[in-house]
Write a protein that holds these residues in place. Structure first.
Motif, short mmCIF file in Angstrom:
data_model
loop_
_atom_site.label_atom_id
_atom_site.label_comp_id
_atom_site.label_asym_id
_atom_site.label_seq_id
_atom_site.Cartn_x
_atom_site.Cartn_y
_atom_site.Cartn_z
N GLU A 62 0.81 -1.22 0.00
CA GLU A 62 0.00 0.00 0.00
C GLU A 62 0.84 1.27 0.00
O GLU A 62 0.51 2.25 -0.67
N ASN A 63 1.92 1.29 0.74
CA ASN A 63 2.72 2.51 0.86
C ASN A 63 3.90 2.56 -0.11
O ASN A 63 4.92 3.22 0.15
N TYR A 64 3.78 1.86 -1.25
CA TYR A 64 4.82 1.85 -2.25
C TYR A 64 4.25 2.20 -3.62
O TYR A 64 3.07 1.98 -3.89
N PHE A 65 5.11 2.76 -4.47
CA PHE A 65 4.74 3.07 -5.84
C PHE A 65 5.32 2.01 -6.77
O PHE A 65 6.50 1.67 -6.68
N ALA A 66 4.52 1.54 -7.70
CA ALA A 66 5.03 0.63 -8.74
C ALA A 66 5.74 1.45 -9.81
O ALA A 66 5.31 2.55 -10.16
N PHE A 67 6.85 0.92 -10.31
CA PHE A 67 7.55 1.61 -11.39
C PHE A 67 8.15 0.60 -12.36
O PHE A 67 8.41 -0.55 -12.01
N ARG A 68 8.36 1.04 -13.57
CA ARG A 68 9.09 0.26 -14.58
C ARG A 68 9.86 1.24 -15.45
O ARG A 68 9.30 2.19 -15.98
N ILE A 69 11.17 0.97 -15.59
CA ILE A 69 12.03 1.82 -16.41
C ILE A 69 12.70 0.93 -17.45
O ILE A 69 13.31 -0.09 -17.11
N ILE A 70 12.58 1.31 -18.71
CA ILE A 70 13.21 0.56 -19.80
C ILE A 70 14.11 1.51 -20.57
O ILE A 70 13.67 2.58 -21.01
N SER A 71 15.37 1.14 -20.72
CA SER A 71 16.30 1.98 -21.47
C SER A 71 16.01 1.89 -22.95
O SER A 71 15.25 1.04 -23.42
N GLY A 72 16.66 2.76 -23.72
CA GLY A 72 16.54 2.68 -25.16
C GLY A 72 17.27 1.46 -25.71
O GLY A 72 18.15 0.89 -25.06
N ALA A 73 16.88 1.04 -26.91
CA ALA A 73 17.55 -0.05 -27.61
C ALA A 73 18.35 0.56 -28.76
O ALA A 73 17.75 1.06 -29.72
N ALA A 74 19.68 0.54 -28.62
CA ALA A 74 20.57 1.18 -29.59
C ALA A 74 20.13 2.64 -29.77
O ALA A 74 19.81 3.32 -28.80
N ASN A 75 20.08 3.11 -31.02
CA ASN A 75 19.57 4.46 -31.29
C ASN A 75 18.28 4.40 -32.10
O ASN A 75 17.94 5.31 -32.84
N VAL A 76 17.57 3.27 -31.93
CA VAL A 76 16.37 3.01 -32.73
C VAL A 76 15.10 3.13 -31.91
O VAL A 76 14.18 3.86 -32.26
N PHE A 160 30.71 5.65 -22.79
CA PHE A 160 30.11 5.90 -24.10
C PHE A 160 29.19 4.76 -24.51
O PHE A 160 29.58 3.59 -24.56
N ARG A 161 27.92 5.09 -24.78
CA ARG A 161 26.88 4.17 -25.22
C ARG A 161 26.55 3.05 -24.23
O ARG A 161 25.95 2.05 -24.59
N GLU A 180 20.50 -0.31 -12.65
CA GLU A 180 21.13 -1.33 -13.49
C GLU A 180 21.97 -0.65 -14.56
O GLU A 180 21.60 0.40 -15.09
N HIS A 181 23.10 -1.28 -14.88
CA HIS A 181 24.07 -0.69 -15.80
C HIS A 181 24.71 -1.80 -16.61
O HIS A 181 25.09 -2.84 -16.07
N ILE A 182 24.78 -1.61 -17.92
CA ILE A 182 25.45 -2.59 -18.78
C ILE A 182 26.42 -1.84 -19.69
O ILE A 182 26.08 -0.83 -20.30
N LYS A 183 27.66 -2.34 -19.74
CA LYS A 183 28.73 -1.68 -20.48
C LYS A 183 28.60 -1.91 -21.98
O LYS A 183 28.12 -2.94 -22.44
N ASN A 184 29.04 -0.91 -22.72
CA ASN A 184 29.17 -1.03 -24.17
C ASN A 184 30.44 -1.82 -24.46
O ASN A 184 31.55 -1.34 -24.23
N ASN A 189 27.99 -6.97 -27.00
CA ASN A 189 26.86 -6.14 -27.42
C ASN A 189 25.82 -6.95 -28.19
O ASN A 189 26.18 -7.78 -29.04
N LYS A 190 24.56 -6.68 -27.90
CA LYS A 190 23.48 -7.35 -28.62
C LYS A 190 23.25 -6.70 -29.98
O LYS A 190 22.92 -7.35 -30.96
N TYR A 191 23.42 -5.37 -30.02
CA TYR A 191 23.25 -4.64 -31.26
C TYR A 191 24.61 -4.18 -31.77
O TYR A 191 25.60 -4.20 -31.04
N ASP A 192 24.66 -3.78 -32.99
CA ASP A 192 25.92 -3.35 -33.60
C ASP A 192 26.33 -2.00 -33.03
O ASP A 192 25.88 -0.95 -33.49
N GLY A 193 27.19 -2.01 -32.02
CA GLY A 193 27.66 -0.77 -31.42
C GLY A 193 26.94 -0.38 -30.15
O GLY A 193 27.30 0.62 -29.53
N TRP A 194 25.95 -1.17 -29.74
CA TRP A 194 25.20 -0.86 -28.52
C TRP A 194 24.93 -2.13 -27.73
O TRP A 194 24.68 -3.19 -28.32
N PRO A 195 24.91 -2.03 -26.40
CA PRO A 195 24.56 -3.20 -25.59
C PRO A 195 23.06 -3.43 -25.57
O PRO A 195 22.27 -2.61 -26.08
#
Length: 209
Positions: A62-76, A160-161, A180-184, A189-195
């Motif tokens: 009851e005394n908490y807020f639900a949240f969800r944060i999703i980072s961008g995927a590459a530059n797309v 960077f990235r 949460e943090h994931i290195k480039n 990397n999952k994408y070409d030039g991006w994690p």
């Protein structure tokens, strides 16, 4: 002869009676119940799973807020931020940009404006942040120091990235558990030039200190 006809009729009756007995004996009662409902035109009962705020897997106390944060995927694909079942930032809302996407609850940019923006956040304000494309070049030492004050443990290592999602608060005494943090890294990397994108969900207390 009439007698032969009678015998055939009796034999047919016995066969039908035996078939009925086998069906009654070997078919499960639950199957019969389902079949009966189908014959009567009754729809099967489907249990609908409960929907939690922000589409999270669990509900919050009851005394908490639900949240969800999703980072961008590459530059797309851009990031999205949901807080207490309200999507604050997303591609659909068209209110995101490359670099740092920051949402304040309770209560761009060049680096100097970002420094001022973070400095003027009032105590007790919850800050939600998602990276998109590249966030590190939007920061200098002052900006990173502000995020450290908000409870970040990873902002000083953000490169960077790199992908980064974070929830903290102004005046937080300890490090935030929501980060949460994931290195480039070209090797991983999952994408070409991006994690790979990052997705974080949870329950933030109404008062973070």
């Amino acid at each position: 002869p009439p007698l032969a006809g009678v015998i055939r009729s009796v034999a047919l009756f016995i066969t039908l009676l035996g078939t009925w007995f086998i069906v009654q004996t070997y078919f499960d009662q639950s199957w019969k119940d389902i079949s009966l409902r189908s014959w009567l035109g009754e729809a099967p009962v489907c249990k609908q799973l409960p929907r939690h705020k922000c589409g999270n897997r669990k509900s919050c106390p009851e005394n908490y807020f639900a949240f969800r944060i999703i980072s961008g995927a590459a530059n797309v694909v851009g990031p999205s931020i949901c807080f207490n079942d309200m999507v604050i930032m997303s591609n659909v809302k068209n209110n995101i940009g490359r670099g740092l996407n920051i949402a304040l609850v309770n209560g761009e940019s060049d680096i100097n404006k970002l420094d001022t923006f973070l400095q003027e956040i009032q105590r007790g304000t919850i800050v939600l942040t998602a990276s998109y494309d590249d966030a590190a070049t939007k920061m200098n030492d002052k900006v990173r120091a502000h995020f450290v004050e908000l409870g970040s443990s990873h902002v000083s290592k953000l490169g960077f990235r790199d992908n980064w999602v974070f929830l903290g608060a102004k005046g937080l005494k300890n490090k935030s558990p929501f980060e949460e943090h994931i290195k480039n890294d070209m090797k991983t990397n999952k994408y070409d030039g991006w994690p790979e994108l990052l997705e974080m969900e949870g329950c933030a207390p109404r008062k973070m200190d």
